[in-house]
Design a protein around this motif. Structure first.
Motif, PDB file in Angstrom:
ATOM      1  N   LEU A 141      81.836  44.549 -14.524  1.00  0.00           N
ATOM      2  CA  LEU A 141      81.099  45.555 -15.275  1.00  0.00           C
ATOM      3  C   LEU A 141      79.608  45.215 -15.371  1.00  0.00           C
ATOM      4  O   LEU A 141      78.788  46.082 -15.657  1.00  0.00           O
ATOM      5  N   LEU A 142      79.261  43.957 -15.141  1.00  0.00           N
ATOM      6  CA  LEU A 142      77.857  43.553 -15.168  1.00  0.00           C
ATOM      7  C   LEU A 142      77.091  44.260 -14.049  1.00  0.00           C
ATOM      8  O   LEU A 142      77.614  44.476 -12.960  1.00  0.00           O
ATOM      9  N   ARG A 143      75.845  44.584 -14.329  1.00  0.00           N
ATOM     10  CA  ARG A 143      74.993  45.232 -13.330  1.00  0.00           C
ATOM     11  C   ARG A 143      73.728  44.398 -13.164  1.00  0.00           C
ATOM     12  O   ARG A 143      72.682  44.685 -13.734  1.00  0.00           O
ATOM     13  N   PRO A 144      73.800  43.326 -12.347  1.00  0.00           N
ATOM     14  CA  PRO A 144      72.669  42.416 -12.216  1.00  0.00           C
ATOM     15  C   PRO A 144      71.565  42.996 -11.336  1.00  0.00           C
ATOM     16  O   PRO A 144      71.811  43.891 -10.518  1.00  0.00           O
ATOM     17  N   PRO A 145      70.369  42.473 -11.472  1.00  0.00           N
ATOM     18  CA  PRO A 145      69.275  42.911 -10.593  1.00  0.00           C
ATOM     19  C   PRO A 145      69.365  42.217  -9.246  1.00  0.00           C
ATOM     20  O   PRO A 145      69.787  41.061  -9.137  1.00  0.00           O
ATOM     21  N   GLY A 146      68.964  42.927  -8.175  1.00  0.00           N
ATOM     22  CA  GLY A 146      68.863  42.317  -6.857  1.00  0.00           C
ATOM     23  C   GLY A 146      70.162  41.695  -6.390  1.00  0.00           C
ATOM     24  O   GLY A 146      71.242  42.279  -6.484  1.00  0.00           O
TER      25      GLY A 146
END
Length: 355
Positions: A141-146
């Motif tokens: 569910l995490l939406r990390p950058p790059g």
């Protein structure tokens, strides 16, 4: 991950009884931290971080630390927790084993040396303590950058004025880019509130669930529906008459947002009314990222106890551990610290709120 925890089905299906609320369903991932021995390659609460050996460890530079009047060296707090567990399991055992006595002597000597060698600890740059490390593979569910695939959360173990809460730092990184790992991170001299900001190392059992908003997050029209006793009776929901005046209390405790550590979902409310957070950069409504909870359940949320914990929960305390408080953390008055991020850009500053 070998640890498994399973949340029982809700007493009734919100989408069936209140189809008007169904579109507000959100996915959350309950983390279910339990004491263990995580490694730097594991998702964890209070475990070691995958931290590059050549990267400076973050420190809190604030001078606005709240003086609670009671602090404790983190290593001493961990030692005392484990000693109490041992004594609870073996009441006739020695007050201190040889190993515990030696560790206590080392801790006491180290603390005296640090206290005698400089300014008051709270006035120094304070090394942050690891709170959580979450790999995207475990918590999708995490939406990390790059290309980042791991979130690391640390905080200062002192309350900060004026809100009297710890200050947190969020760091995203790409695990594949980490070579040599920092073997011995620095630790603060002391921690506030009897070390209640020092988490016990825990492994996780991530579990995806569906949540609905607390009544504080419902529109007035939807709140009226939830408070309509005849609606519950017509649904044959099985509520006894004690809820007739306040059926929304059943909804909030048993059907809305889950208690405990979780990623995503809906925020917990109760200490205040709904208090939306907005990004300080772009004014976007911020989204719940991580709930740092003092407990996994309480007297009003017993139906959320995972199947695997129901036996120990019914027996009360297991040894010196409260099974509902596996991390040893307590924020506020047994509350939850909610971290929020900007959905437009995870690189924008986060914010937090205690509920």
């Amino acid at each position: 991950m070998d640890l498994v925890r399973t949340t029982p089905p809700r007493p009734l299906d919100v989408a069936v009884v209140f189809p008007e609320i169904a579109p507000l369903a959100r996915t959350a991932i309950r983390l279910h931290p339990r004491p263990g021995a995580p490694s730097v390659r594991d998702s964890s609460v209070g475990g070691p971080l995958l931290w590059p050996a050549d990267e400076p460890w973050p420190h809190c530079e604030s001078t606005g630390h709240w003086d609670s009047g009671f602090r404790e060296y983190p290593a001493a707090a961990r030692l005392e927790r484990r000693r109490l567990v041992r004594l609870a399991q073996d009441p006739d055992g020695p007050a201190y084993t040889q190993e515990e006595a030696a560790a206590k002597k080392r801790n006491d000597a180290m603390l005296r040396e640090r206290l005698d060698s400089g300014p008051a600890p709270a006035e120094c740059p304070v090394p942050l303590l690891p709170v959580a490390q979450l790999y995207v593979r475990d918590v999708p569910l995490l939406r990390p950058p790059g290309q980042a695939d791991v979130l690391q959360v640390l905080w200062c173990p002192y309350d900060h004025e004026p809100e009297a809460k710890p200050s947190a730092a969020l760091i995203w990184r790409c695990a594949a880019e980490v070579g040599d790992v920092l073997a011995v991170p620095p630790e603060p001299y002391e921690a506030d509130w009897g070390a209640s900001y020092v988490p016990e190392p825990c492994v996780l059992a991530p579990e995806q669930i569906t949540e609905y908003p607390n009544t504080f997050d419902l529109s007035p029209e939807l709140r009226t529906l939830v408070e309509d006793w005849s609606r519950w009776q017509a649904a044959d929901a099985g509520l006894d008459s004690s809820y007739e005046e306040w059926p929304h209390e059943f909804y909030d405790a048993e059907l809305a947002d889950a208690p405990g550590w979780k990623v995503g979902g809906w925020p917990p409310w109760g200490r205040t009314d709904s208090n939306p957070r907005y990004c300080s950069v772009c004014d976007a409504p911020m989204a719940p990222l991580l709930a740092i909870a003092s407990s996994e359940w309480d007297g009003e949320s017993g139906s959320w106890i995972p199947y695997e914990d129901q036996g120990v929960a019914s027996a009360g305390r297991f040894g010196a551990w409260d099974p509902a408080a596996p991390t040893g953390i307590q924020v506020g008055s047994a509350d939850t610290m909610q971290l929020y991020v900007c959905p437009a850009s995870p690189e924008h500053p986060h914010t937090d709120l205690i509920q």
